[in-house]
Design an enzyme around this catalytic site. Structure first.
Site, mmCIF file in Angstrom:
data_model
loop_
_atom_site.group_PDB
_atom_site.id
_atom_site.type_symbol
_atom_site.label_atom_id
_atom_site.label_comp_id
_atom_site.label_asym_id
_atom_site.label_seq_id
_atom_site.Cartn_x
_atom_site.Cartn_y
_atom_site.Cartn_z
ATOM 1 N N ASP A 40 4.312 19.518 17.644
ATOM 2 C CA ASP A 40 3.418 20.669 17.667
ATOM 3 C C ASP A 40 3.883 21.651 16.596
ATOM 4 O O ASP A 40 4.830 22.406 16.796
ATOM 5 C CB ASP A 40 3.433 21.320 19.056
ATOM 6 C CG ASP A 40 2.442 22.474 19.149
ATOM 7 O OD1 ASP A 40 1.976 22.943 18.093
ATOM 8 O OD2 ASP A 40 2.147 22.898 20.277
ATOM 9 N N LYS B 184 -2.909 28.302 13.629
ATOM 10 C CA LYS B 184 -2.465 29.596 13.105
ATOM 11 C C LYS B 184 -2.637 29.736 11.586
ATOM 12 O O LYS B 184 -3.732 30.048 11.138
ATOM 13 C CB LYS B 184 -1.044 29.869 13.590
ATOM 14 C CG LYS B 184 -1.045 29.958 15.139
ATOM 15 C CD LYS B 184 0.165 30.573 15.771
ATOM 16 C CE LYS B 184 -0.101 30.855 17.236
ATOM 17 N NZ LYS B 184 0.562 29.982 18.179
ATOM 18 N N TYR C 280 5.661 25.851 24.309
ATOM 19 C CA TYR C 280 4.275 26.195 24.628
ATOM 20 C C TYR C 280 3.361 25.373 23.735
ATOM 21 O O TYR C 280 3.573 25.291 22.525
ATOM 22 C CB TYR C 280 4.033 27.686 24.385
ATOM 23 C CG TYR C 280 2.615 28.142 24.662
ATOM 24 C CD1 TYR C 280 2.120 28.176 25.968
ATOM 25 C CD2 TYR C 280 1.780 28.546 23.621
ATOM 26 C CE1 TYR C 280 0.823 28.603 26.226
ATOM 27 C CE2 TYR C 280 0.478 28.975 23.874
ATOM 28 C CZ TYR C 280 0.013 29.001 25.175
ATOM 29 O OH TYR C 280 -1.282 29.428 25.423
HETATM 30 C C1 LIG Z 1 -0.102 29.305 19.483
HETATM 31 C C2 LIG Z 1 0.351 27.952 19.829
HETATM 32 C C3 LIG Z 1 -0.507 27.006 20.399
HETATM 33 C C4 LIG Z 1 -1.889 27.364 20.870
HETATM 34 O O1 LIG Z 1 -2.722 27.765 19.855
HETATM 35 P P1 LIG Z 1 -4.012 28.693 20.222
HETATM 36 O O2 LIG Z 1 -4.740 28.763 18.939
HETATM 37 O O3 LIG Z 1 -3.456 29.983 20.712
HETATM 38 O O4 LIG Z 1 -4.751 27.977 21.287
HETATM 39 C C5 LIG Z 1 -0.051 25.716 20.565
HETATM 40 N N1 LIG Z 1 1.187 25.374 20.218
HETATM 41 C C6 LIG Z 1 2.058 26.248 19.682
HETATM 42 C C7 LIG Z 1 3.408 25.800 19.275
HETATM 43 C C8 LIG Z 1 1.669 27.572 19.498
HETATM 44 O O5 LIG Z 1 2.547 28.468 19.024
#
Ligand SMILES: *Cc1c(COP(=O)(O)O)cnc(C)c1O
Length: 425
Positions: A239, A267, A144
């Site tokens: 990511d 995060k 994701y």
């Molecule tokens: C949470 C998450 C996102 C998206 O971040 P948001 O602040 O919710 O838009 C992107 N990549 C990864 C791996 C994530 O866990």
């Protein structure tokens, strides 16, 4: 455990907010139960509006590595707001945060601060396309990367729990530019490269997959991705929105010693306020406006309050290096889980890296999306509800990761294990 006020308030909220939630996973659809409405949080605990207390293993989806309402963070936020909440111009907290991030991530030579992980990944993909002049991207099934159009194809997290093949609203022509490989299966990448090599702008991956439950990379997998990206002159994107500052100060790239071209963070870096970061090689980052042709902007980007919270959390992590302690405590918890489930003859696979873990109700090792989705999600739902009743809040889906924070103490681990024990009886 009464949930009458949560229920009442949620039902009322459904009249004004779509589905009563501002992010779908909060609706608890995947575990078939009523969502909680939270009143406050402190340390390892969440309190709902019915005054139930939960040991929180969601920890704002991994954002709160120091636990809830830690005073170093709340103080820095309070202090920052006295000087205003937004300037729409540059300020020093942004510079300080950028320096701290760069120090922890040597692969990041230049960076941009944005407001969410979604924004960071969306901008990074645009940048990779602008830099290479190519359109196609390779992503992995079950990973994701936020909810921008190009990246919602075969995505994990909440998308994995809704019965749609991605999402409505993304034009087929855009989805067609996203090529899907299997996590931990380098051959599937090679096949795509053989067919589309010269058209591939980037390979984007969660170096530790955490949105189909936790799935660590197999030995050599990330290095192979590095090699392939070099061969076809594509941009390698890690990511690390979850893994950054979670598994080590320098994230998964430090842990596995692989240097991506571009990295996203989020995060943890916002200390619980909305944030995203993307950065990497100078040569690529200089393609962004005002230096280059790829446009990207944000009214509230680099917000001084958010940046102050980020500085506070990163300074804490740098000074206290809590990782081995967090790791040890998580290992104790996991060992307890294993013992209890084994004694009860319940098949589970527990994947763990540092303070991240997932209990998969499955007989077989979980290494990718296909093996993750063979898990017994109904059993997970029963387990989730039992734990919730016992005052332990796990992620409300088999395909989300549980997190410990430094506020989780031995007695919380004990209480959690007692609840698991009761589940198996
Ligand atoms: C949470 C998450 C996102 C998206 O971040 P948001 O602040 O919710 O838009 C992107 N990549 C990864 C791996 C994530 O866990």
């Amino acid at each position: 455990m009464a949930l009458s006020l949560s229920k009442k308030k949620y039902t009322k909220a459904c009249r004004s907010i779509v589905g009563g939630v501002n992010s779908p996973v909060r609706a608890f659809t995947a575990v078939g139960t009523e969502p909680l409405v939270i009143e406050k949080a402190k340390g390892a605990y969440l309190y709902d509006v019915d005054s139930n207390r939960y040991i929180d293993y969601i920890t704002s989806w991994g954002a709160l590595i120091l636990g809830h309402a830690r005073s170093v963070i709340t103080k820095s936020i309070n202090k920052a707001t006295v000087n205003g909440t937004s300037y729409g111009l540059s300020s020093e907290p942004e510079y300080e945060l950028a320096e701290l991030i760069k120090k922890a991530f040597p692969s990041i030579e230049l960076l941009r601060l944005v407001n969410s992980g979604t924004e960071a990944t969306m901008s990074t993909v645009r940048l990779a396309r602008g830099y290479t002049g190519r359109n196609k991207i390779i992503k992995f099934e079950g990973c994701y990367h936020g909810h921008s159009d190009s990246l919602l194809v075969k995505a994990g997290s909440g998308v994995a729990t809704f019965s749609v093949p991605g999402t409505a609203g993304v034009p087929a022509s855009i989805a067609a530019e996203t090529l899907i490989a299997s996590y931990n299966d380098i051959e599937t990448v090679r096949l795509l490269v053989k067919k589309y090599g010269k058209d591939i702008a980037c390979i984007i991956v969660e170096p530790i997959a955490a949105n189909m439950g936790v799935i660590p990379p197999k030995k050599g997998f990330l290095q192979e991705l590095r090699n392939i990206a070099d061969q076809i002159k594509a941009v390698l994107i890690f990511d690390e929105v979850i893994s950054g500052f979670r598994v080590a100060l320098g994230g998964a790239q430090k842990l596995y010693n692989i240097k991506p071209d571009l990295t996203m963070l989020g995060k943890i870096v916002g200390g619980g306020l909305p944030v995203g970061v993307f950065g990497g090689k100078r040569e690529i980052m200089e393609y962004l406006t005002p230096l280059g042709p790829v446009y990207q902007a944000g009214t509230l980007s680099g917000n001084p309050v958010v940046a102050s919270a980020g500085v506070a959390v990163l300074k804490y992590l740098i000074q206290n290096k809590p990782y081995s302690k967090l790791n040890k405590r998580t290992c104790e918890l996991i060992a307890g889980f294993r013992e209890v489930f084994q004694r009860a003859n319940i098949d589970v696979q527990i994947n763990q890296i540092g303070s991240m873990f997932t209990v998969f109700f499955s007989k077989d090792t979980v290494t990718d999306y296909v093996t993750a989705s063979q898990s017994d999600t109904l059993k997970y739902a029963v387990f989730f509800k039992h734990m919730l009743k016992s005052g332990v809040l796990l992620p409300p889906s088999q395909f989300e990761t549980a997190f410990l924070s430094i506020a989780h103490a031995d007695h919380d681990i004990q209480k959690t294990l007692e609840a698991v024990e009761a589940f198996t009886r």
